[in-house]
Design a protein around this motif. Structure first.
Motif, PDB file in Angstrom:
ATOM      1  N   ASN A   1     -45.320  -6.590  -8.505  1.00 35.38           N
ATOM      2  CA  ASN A   1     -45.177  -5.280  -7.862  1.00 35.38           C
ATOM      3  C   ASN A   1     -44.022  -5.209  -6.871  1.00 35.38           C
ATOM      4  O   ASN A   1     -43.391  -4.156  -6.743  1.00 35.38           O
TER       5      ASN A   1
ATOM      6  N   PHE B   1     -51.920  -5.927  -2.965  1.00 35.60           N
ATOM      7  CA  PHE B   1     -51.269  -4.923  -3.796  1.00 35.60           C
ATOM      8  C   PHE B   1     -50.527  -3.909  -2.935  1.00 35.60           C
ATOM      9  O   PHE B   1     -49.366  -3.578  -3.194  1.00 35.60           O
TER      10      PHE B   1
ATOM     11  N   LYS C   1     -46.501  -3.160  -2.716  1.00 42.66           N
ATOM     12  CA  LYS C   1     -45.987  -1.818  -2.982  1.00 42.66           C
ATOM     13  C   LYS C   1     -45.145  -1.313  -1.803  1.00 42.66           C
ATOM     14  O   LYS C   1     -44.122  -0.638  -2.010  1.00 42.66           O
TER      15      LYS C   1
ATOM     16  N   ALA D   1     -47.289  -1.572 -13.029  1.00 47.99           N
ATOM     17  CA  ALA D   1     -47.839  -2.230 -11.845  1.00 47.99           C
ATOM     18  C   ALA D   1     -48.953  -3.166 -12.293  1.00 47.99           C
ATOM     19  O   ALA D   1     -49.423  -3.099 -13.432  1.00 47.99           O
TER      20      ALA D   1
ATOM     21  N   THR E   1     -39.916  -5.169  -8.900  1.00 50.91           N
ATOM     22  CA  THR E   1     -39.319  -3.856  -8.629  1.00 50.91           C
ATOM     23  C   THR E   1     -37.929  -4.016  -8.037  1.00 50.91           C
ATOM     24  O   THR E   1     -36.991  -3.299  -8.425  1.00 50.91           O
TER      25      THR E   1
END
Length: 294
Positions: free
Chosen positions: A85, A120, A124, A71, A89
């Motif tokens: 992030n 962030f 996520k 991350a 992913t």
């Protein structure tokens, strides 16, 4: 074969030691193998990183389980927080599906929502949704703030503690349940060994104490044997100051960024406390016990 991203991070290095000790076949996706230390001769190495999706194909060859820990909490020169992030992913997840992987373990964060004030956490949350919707056997870990002695955050607090007063961004009252990286790695290892509930499980990782930002700093100061008052700095001043530092020395060289400081304004707690970790046979240690007295 297990593909491990983030193997040089605090949780990743602790998990890698456990995997090697358990004689698991591990391949690490890394930019610089030297950062793996002595473990680099005990694992397979795939050169690459999250900003280079072309490196995923080779890294995933023959892999049945992906443990995605990597991350970024600050923008890099070649990619943003959102790209590293969120988008990365999704790309790794799709590459794992095409390569025939069976399981995908992903580290998100407690409090990650698409509406968070933090970039962030928003990234996520989007990544977590993609993992949840994947056909792979997916497990999501949602930790509170993770620490380990000697990590970047604690080293920064150590340096700041030499000042007459330790600067704290904002009012310092956001709440966290800090969890030691080694405890987070132990829970991850338990899942890899089959002790979890299986597909679509979401495991919240929290330490036994609920501490404010101020209390965390005081705990660190206690471990260093130093007594300092805390100086709370208004967020607009913090933002302007850190933006100036970034513009002057560059993001990579800045001692801290605004995005990192902003994370300490977002609470990261769960009402279930340590229940998920204990269910998997891990009793998280208090932060003061891990850091020790000064």
């Amino acid at each position: 074969m297990i593909l491990l991203t983030g193997a040089t991070g605090s949780v990743g290095s602790a998990l890698l030691r456990r995997l090697v000790a358990d004689r698991q076949q591990v391949r690490c996706l890394v930019r610089d193998p030297r950062r793996l230390g002595s473990e680099r001769v005990r694992v397979q190495i795939a050169l690459g990183d999250l900003s280079n999706p072309a490196s995923f194909r080779h890294a995933l060859r023959g892999v049945d389980t992906v443990v995605h820990l990597a991350a970024a909490i600050r923008d890099q020169d070649d990619a943003s927080i959102e790209e590293l992030n969120g988008v990365a992913t999704l790309r790794l997840l799709r590459a794992a599906e095409r390569a025939g992987a069976k399981r995908f373990l992903f580290f998100s964060a407690i409090g990650a929502t698409p509406y968070s004030q933090s970039r962030f956490f928003r990234a996520k949350a989007l990544a977590e949704q993609a993992v949840r919707n994947s056909p792979l056997d997916a497990v999501i870990f949602a930790p509170s703030i993770i620490y380990t002695p000697g990590d970047h955050w604690l080293r920064l607090l150590d340096r700041l503690s030499w000042l007459p007063a330790v600067p704290v961004s904002g009012n310092g009252d956001a709440l966290y349940q800090p969890i030691w990286a080694d405890d987070a790695a132990a829970v991850t290892m338990a899942v890899l060994q089959g002790r979890g509930n299986g597909n679509r499980e979401r495991i919240e990782l929290a330490g036994p104490e609920t501490l404010s930002h101020d209390q965390i700093i005081k705990t660190v100061l206690h471990s260093l044997g130093r007594r300092r008052r805390l100086l709370h700095v208004p967020l607009p001043i913090v933002r302007a100051g850190l933006r100036t530092v970034e513009a002057t020395v560059g993001r990579a060289s800045a001692f801290a960024t605004w995005e990192e400081a902003e994370l300490m304004e977002v609470p990261m707690t769960t009402s279930s406390g340590t229940a998920d970790a204990e269910r998997l046979g891990v009793t998280p240690k208090p932060m003061r016990a891990v850091l020790g007295p000064g």
